[in-house]
Motif scaffolding. Structure first.
Motif, mmCIF file in Angstrom:
data_model
loop_
_atom_site.group_PDB
_atom_site.id
_atom_site.type_symbol
_atom_site.label_atom_id
_atom_site.label_comp_id
_atom_site.label_asym_id
_atom_site.label_seq_id
_atom_site.Cartn_x
_atom_site.Cartn_y
_atom_site.Cartn_z
ATOM 1 N N LYS A 178 0.926 -1.222 0.091
ATOM 2 C CA LYS A 178 -0.052 -0.024 0.046
ATOM 3 C C LYS A 178 0.952 1.340 -0.159
ATOM 4 C CE LYS A 178 -3.848 -2.351 2.245
ATOM 5 N NZ LYS A 178 -5.143 -2.115 1.776
ATOM 6 N N ILE A 179 1.798 1.445 0.796
ATOM 7 C CA ILE A 179 2.634 2.558 0.941
ATOM 8 C C ILE A 179 3.616 2.609 -0.519
ATOM 9 C CG2 ILE A 179 4.780 3.300 1.987
ATOM 10 C CD1 ILE A 179 4.000 1.950 4.619
ATOM 11 N N CYS A 180 3.983 1.572 -0.965
ATOM 12 C CA CYS A 180 4.725 1.707 -2.229
ATOM 13 C C CYS A 180 3.884 2.320 -3.361
ATOM 14 C CB CYS A 180 5.150 0.366 -2.596
ATOM 15 S SG CYS A 180 6.170 0.044 -4.206
ATOM 16 N N ARG A 181 2.528 1.925 -3.449
ATOM 17 C CA ARG A 181 1.746 2.544 -4.629
ATOM 18 C C ARG A 181 1.353 3.891 -4.342
ATOM 19 N NH1 ARG A 181 0.916 3.778 -8.888
ATOM 20 N NH2 ARG A 181 -1.193 3.635 -9.958
ATOM 21 N N VAL A 182 1.097 4.149 -2.881
ATOM 22 C CA VAL A 182 0.982 5.799 -2.630
ATOM 23 C C VAL A 182 2.328 6.582 -2.955
ATOM 24 C CG1 VAL A 182 0.665 7.297 -0.579
ATOM 25 C CG2 VAL A 182 -0.797 5.032 -0.675
ATOM 26 N N HIS A 215 -7.421 -0.803 5.836
ATOM 27 C CA HIS A 215 -8.471 -1.623 4.977
ATOM 28 C C HIS A 215 -8.827 -0.933 3.532
ATOM 29 C CE1 HIS A 215 -10.840 -4.218 7.712
ATOM 30 N NE2 HIS A 215 -10.303 -3.470 8.641
ATOM 31 N N TYR A 216 -8.293 0.324 3.548
ATOM 32 C CA TYR A 216 -8.686 1.159 2.435
ATOM 33 C C TYR A 216 -7.382 0.582 1.358
ATOM 34 C CZ TYR A 216 -11.091 4.829 5.066
ATOM 35 O OH TYR A 216 -11.838 5.516 5.893
ATOM 36 N N GLY A 217 -7.722 0.960 0.170
ATOM 37 C CA GLY A 217 -6.878 0.563 -1.235
ATOM 38 C C GLY A 217 -5.991 1.862 -1.021
ATOM 39 N N PRO A 218 -4.882 1.690 -1.950
ATOM 40 C CA PRO A 218 -4.104 2.771 -2.123
ATOM 41 C C PRO A 218 -4.509 3.846 -2.640
ATOM 42 C CG PRO A 218 -3.216 0.269 -2.872
ATOM 43 C CD PRO A 218 -4.502 0.331 -2.643
ATOM 44 N N VAL A 219 -5.320 3.883 -3.604
ATOM 45 C CA VAL A 219 -5.907 5.199 -4.097
ATOM 46 C C VAL A 219 -6.549 6.018 -3.069
ATOM 47 C CG1 VAL A 219 -7.521 6.168 -5.525
ATOM 48 C CG2 VAL A 219 -6.283 4.317 -6.393
#
Length: 80
Positions: free
Chosen positions: A17-21, A58-62
């Motif tokens: 998740k962090i990588c995508r953000v 719980h949230y997605g990267p977007v």
């Protein structure tokens, strides 16, 4: 087998998740990945993400990225 997410094992979910953000932030803000990563790790959004009780994981990267950008916007409004 049911696994519970706790503060002790949450770290297993965060890197993707962090990588995508960070990738989205670096691309949109035209900064290096390292600079984007440092900025994200210093943010309140990251602190909330790393705290299992907030359930931000719980949230997605977007959605996490949007939370982060909202925080950045608030910071800019109050930085006089």
């Amino acid at each position: 087998m049911k696994l519970n997410i706790t503060n002790e094992n949450l770290y297993l979910l965060l890197p993707g998740k962090i990588c995508r953000v960070v990738q989205m932030y670096a691309c949109e803000q035209h900064v290096s990945t390292t600079e984007a990563l440092c900025c994200f790790y210093r943010s309140e959004t990251y602190k909330r993400l790393a705290d299992e009780t907030t359930k931000l994981w719980h949230y997605g990267p977007v959605a996490i990225y949007q939370e982060f950008m909202d925080e950045q916007e608030q910071k800019n409004l109050y930085s006089f």
